[in-house]
Structure formats: structure tokens, C-alpha cells
Design a protein around this motif. Structure first.
Motif, mmCIF file in Angstrom:
data_model
loop_
_atom_site.group_PDB
_atom_site.id
_atom_site.type_symbol
_atom_site.label_atom_id
_atom_site.label_comp_id
_atom_site.label_asym_id
_atom_site.label_seq_id
_atom_site.Cartn_x
_atom_site.Cartn_y
_atom_site.Cartn_z
ATOM 1 N N VAL A 185 0.874 -1.168 0.000
ATOM 2 C CA VAL A 185 0.000 0.000 0.000
ATOM 3 C C VAL A 185 0.913 1.220 0.000
ATOM 4 O O VAL A 185 1.851 1.296 0.798
ATOM 5 N N ARG A 186 0.659 2.174 -0.914
ATOM 6 C CA ARG A 186 1.564 3.290 -1.139
ATOM 7 C C ARG A 186 0.872 4.635 -0.989
ATOM 8 O O ARG A 186 -0.312 4.756 -1.272
ATOM 9 N N LEU A 187 1.631 5.637 -0.552
ATOM 10 C CA LEU A 187 1.231 7.049 -0.593
ATOM 11 C C LEU A 187 2.207 7.752 -1.522
ATOM 12 O O LEU A 187 3.396 7.427 -1.534
ATOM 13 N N PHE A 188 1.722 8.736 -2.291
ATOM 14 C CA PHE A 188 2.632 9.409 -3.214
ATOM 15 C C PHE A 188 2.214 10.853 -3.470
ATOM 16 O O PHE A 188 1.060 11.232 -3.260
ATOM 17 N N VAL A 189 3.185 11.647 -3.911
ATOM 18 C CA VAL A 189 3.001 13.028 -4.348
ATOM 19 C C VAL A 189 3.804 13.198 -5.633
ATOM 20 O O VAL A 189 4.703 12.407 -5.914
#
Length: 187
Positions: free
Chosen positions: A110-114
Motif C-alpha cells: 500500500v503506497r502514498l505518493f506526491v
């Protein structure tokens, strides 16, 4: 015996490189809304996109580049002028930096990104019988989102907040795009 060790070493190197670099295609659908003070109302609409991505994995962090083609649709209404429907299509490129929030090894994560997105509208169509609104061909946006990788599939939900005023006339139109994408990792 030397050949066996050489083949084993090459297999380990190829497997390590495949986990370091991932590439593949992705398809997306988007919902485009706008931020404007010059029009009395606006309507969102959907579009579709196709892209290729390349991801470099570094333990819990990753970087990703994308290049593709996307279409966006929306409309605005101005008192005394009428409704103008916009259909915009063109190439876009994104640079993303992310963090693997829940790494699950080969099962996925599970990833978070900008990141940053640039669009160049090469196909601009407006539908208004009264007058036309000139659109700037370049649009810059910042990206924020969350993604899930399961096996070789990658699912992303992202929001692209437009930084550019795409209305070349006296008005102001900034896009806001909610994007849902599905990708497949070849490597």
C-alpha cells in the motif's frame, strides 16, 4: 561447476534488477472539475487515459515516471453567454515520489505518493454557439494519492490540483482531476 555458479549469479542479478525496476502500461478514467470565479456554474464529466510507467524501487521509497495520452471533459455556464462544453485531449507526463506505507513483499504493498504533472492539450474542442473561450495548451498540476499493488497489478487513486490558469482570456479556469488507474507490471 563454474558455469553453475555463473548461471546462479546471473539469475540472482536479474531477479534483483526486476524488483528494482518495474515497467508497464496503465489505463485510467478521470473526473474533471474546475475551480473558477468567472462562471455562474460548472459541470464535471469523465474522460479516459492511457500511459506507460517506469518505477524504481528503493526499499520503502520509490520514484515513478509516466507518459501517456488523456482526455478531459467539463462544461461551464456564464450568464448572458450560455454553456460552453470543453473536450481536451493531449499528452501528459508525471513524476511521482512515493512511500510504501504497508510493504507486503512479493504480494504487493500500500503506497502514498506526491508528484508533478504536465499536460499539453493538442486536441481542444469547445462547443458554444455564442463565442469561444481560448484555452492555454499547457497545464501544470500537483499530484497526491494512494495506491495498492497486488501481484503484478497496480491500482491508484489520485487527485491532480491544477496550478495553471488554462483560460487564455480574462477569465480563470483551473482544473481539478480525480483519477483512477489500473496498471500491469511486466517486470
Amino acid at each position: 561447476m563454474k558455469k553453475f555458479f555463473l548461471i546462479a549469479f546471473l539469475c540472482i542479478c536479474v531477479n534483483g534488477f526486476a524488483q528494482l525496476l518495474q515497467v508497464g502500461p496503465q489505463i485510467s478514467t478521470n473526473i474533471t472539475s474546475i475551480n473558477t470565479n468567472n462562471f455562474s456554474s460548472d459541470h464535471t464529466n469523465t474522460g479516459i487515459g492511457f500511459a506507460a510507467f517506469a518505477r524504481v524501487n528503493l526499499l520503502l521509497f520509490y520514484g515513478q515516471a509516466e507518459f501517456g495520452y488523456a482526455k478531459s471533459n467539463f462544461s461551464v455556464y456564464q450568464n448572458g453567454v450560455g454553456e460552453t462544453e470543453f473536450k481536451l485531449g493531449g499528452t501528459d507526463a508525471s513524476l511521482i515520489a512515493g512511500y510504501k506505507l504497508i510493504p507486503l513483499g512479493k504480494l504487493g504493498n500500500v503506497r502514498l505518493f506526491v508528484g508533478y504533472n504536465w499536460k499539453n492539450y493538442s486536441d481542444i474542442s469547445t462547443n458554444n454557439g455564442l463565442n469561444s473561450i481560448a484555452i492555454d495548451k499547457n497545464n501544470h498540476s500537483i499530484i497526491g494519492g494512494v495506491g495498492v499493488d497486488v501481484w503484478k497489478l497496480t491500482f491508484d487513486v489520485r487527485y491532480l490540483a491544477g496550478l495553471s490558469d488554462i483560460d487564455s482570456s480574462n477569465g480563470e479556469i483551473k482544473t481539478g482531476v480525480t483519477n483512477f488507474s489500473l496498471g500491469f507490471k511486466f517486470l
